[in-house]
Write a protein that holds these residues in place. Structure first.
Motif, short mmCIF file in Angstrom:
data_model
loop_
_atom_site.label_atom_id
_atom_site.label_comp_id
_atom_site.label_asym_id
_atom_site.label_seq_id
_atom_site.Cartn_x
_atom_site.Cartn_y
_atom_site.Cartn_z
N SER A 76 41.59 41.14 52.22
CA SER A 76 40.62 40.65 51.24
C SER A 76 39.81 41.80 50.67
N VAL A 77 39.43 41.65 49.42
CA VAL A 77 38.45 42.54 48.81
C VAL A 77 37.08 41.89 49.03
N VAL A 78 36.15 42.64 49.63
CA VAL A 78 34.88 42.06 50.07
C VAL A 78 33.71 42.79 49.40
N PHE A 79 32.78 42.00 48.91
CA PHE A 79 31.58 42.55 48.26
C PHE A 79 30.33 42.07 48.99
N ASP A 80 29.30 42.92 49.02
CA ASP A 80 27.98 42.42 49.39
C ASP A 80 27.22 42.11 48.10
N GLU A 81 25.90 42.09 48.12
CA GLU A 81 25.14 41.68 46.94
C GLU A 81 25.27 42.64 45.78
N THR A 82 25.64 43.88 46.04
CA THR A 82 25.64 44.88 44.96
C THR A 82 26.88 45.75 44.89
N SER A 83 27.71 45.75 45.92
CA SER A 83 28.77 46.77 45.95
C SER A 83 30.01 46.29 46.70
N LEU A 84 31.08 47.07 46.52
CA LEU A 84 32.34 46.85 47.23
C LEU A 84 32.24 47.44 48.64
N LEU A 85 32.74 46.71 49.64
CA LEU A 85 32.67 47.17 51.03
C LEU A 85 33.97 47.79 51.53
N ASN A 86 35.09 47.54 50.88
CA ASN A 86 36.37 48.10 51.32
C ASN A 86 36.37 49.61 51.11
N THR A 87 36.60 50.36 52.16
CA THR A 87 36.53 51.82 52.06
C THR A 87 37.64 52.39 51.19
N GLU A 88 38.78 51.70 51.08
CA GLU A 88 39.89 52.22 50.28
C GLU A 88 39.69 52.00 48.79
N GLY A 89 38.68 51.21 48.42
CA GLY A 89 38.42 50.96 47.01
C GLY A 89 39.30 49.88 46.42
N LEU A 90 39.24 49.74 45.11
CA LEU A 90 40.02 48.74 44.38
C LEU A 90 41.37 49.29 43.96
N ARG A 91 42.33 48.42 43.82
CA ARG A 91 43.64 48.82 43.30
C ARG A 91 43.64 48.92 41.78
N TYR A 92 42.78 48.12 41.15
CA TYR A 92 42.56 48.18 39.71
C TYR A 92 41.05 48.01 39.50
N SER A 93 40.52 48.59 38.44
CA SER A 93 39.09 48.44 38.19
C SER A 93 38.72 46.98 37.95
#
Length: 319
Positions: free
Chosen positions: A217-234
């Motif tokens: 899963s791609v996981v966000f908190d209130e302001t940012s992305l939590l996955n250390t590897e980042g997104l696969r697409y913007s």
């Protein structure tokens, strides 16, 4: 979109993982199916007997957080949308989907593993002409601030989606896709499911997301992305919504010739628009490959491609 012959898989291929909501291990095997079979789930390991269910709108019993298929005896398979998206997106018409647990494995949260399984099994062209459901007039559904529409479109299937989140890491995103196996593989199949930390406790209390993790899963908190590897697409979030739409609308039973537009949509809205279409017998017809090819030629000569989306601003979507 190709309009000639139906296709199935040449052999079988198996993937193994866990269900994102159930957290239970499951094996799923894709395999061949006869002409005009569509997509058939075979649930194994139920008191020594197998139960089959056709993946169509009539088999849907729930759309809360995922698409669940079942019959009079209850639910048979949950989270069906990603494997259905892979089959429809890659141009497979007929397939069996054998599964030994209550939920399709989430894998990495996308449809990439199922595309790889289709590649492993291989494609086989069958003797019968491919059939389509052609949308003849617009069908619209509004649910609060969400809106969905299917309308005529002469060049295959188009998805036009917009999402709008207050979370600045997601925000407003839009995507337009004219579906082909090449574009599905390149642009859509690797987009992962996503959610917010603030929703986790609510989902757990409702019995969902028991198998969710940063690996699927791609996981966000209130302001940012939590996955250390980042997104696969913007714009991975809206691309995943496109993936879900392709899977949910595969429950039409045949490929759609039409354009689907949604704003702040989810499984519930996708299913509502599809069932509204199917309920209005004057809004669609079934045509075969040659007729579809002629319809596309006439539409392109008359009106060309449909332009971009214009959609009003809506408040955040948490679906």
């Amino acid at each position: 979109m190709k309009f000639s012959r139906q296709t199935t898989l040449r052999s079988q291929a198996t993937v193994t993982g866990v269900g994102v909501h159930s957290g239970l291990p499951v094996n799923l095997t894709l395999g061949p199916a006869p002409v005009d079979a569509g997509f058939i789930f075979v649930r194994t390991g139920l008191d020594g007997c197998d139960r089959e269910i056709r993946a169509n709108a009539e088999s849907v019993i729930s759309t809360e957080f995922a698409t669940v298929l079942g019959d009079r005896e209850g639910p048979l398979v949950s989270t069906a949308e990603h494997v259905l998206a892979a089959l429809r997106g890659m141009g497979v018409d007929n397939a069996t989907i054998e599964i030994d647990g209550p939920e399709v494995p989430i894998m990495d949260g996308s449809a990439a593993a199922f595309v790889a399984a289709i590649d492993q099994a291989g494609m086989f062209t069958q003797s019968a002409s491919r059939r389509f459901i052609q949308v003849l007039k617009p069908v619209q559904v509004a649910m609060g601030d969400s809106f969905g529409e299917l309308r005529p479109y002469g060049a295959g299937f188009r998805a036009e989606l917009e999402i709008d989140f207050t979370n600045p890491a997601i925000g407003r995103q839009s995507y337009v896709l004219d579906l082909s196996s090449e574009r599905f593989r390149r642009e859509i199949c690797r987009a992962r499911t996503f959610g917010c930390v603030s929703d986790v406790a609510r989902l757990w209390n409702a019995g969902f997301a028991l198998g969710a993790s940063f690996e699927n899963s791609v996981v966000f908190d209130e302001t940012s992305l939590l996955n250390t590897e980042g997104l696969r697409y913007s714009d991975e979030c809206v691309r995943h919504k496109v993936l879900d739409v392709i899977g949910d609308l595969a429950l039409a039973g045949l490929p759609l010739l039409g354009a689907y537009r949604s704003v702040r949509g989810g499984h519930k809205l996708n299913y509502a628009v599809l069932t509204a279409l199917m309920a209005d017998r004057s809004a669609w017809r079934v045509i075969e490959g040659e007729t579809a090819r002629r319809s596309r030629t006439h539409a392109e000569a008359g009106s060309g491609m449909v332009g971009g989306m214009i959609a009003p601003a809506y408040s955040p979507d948490v679906s």
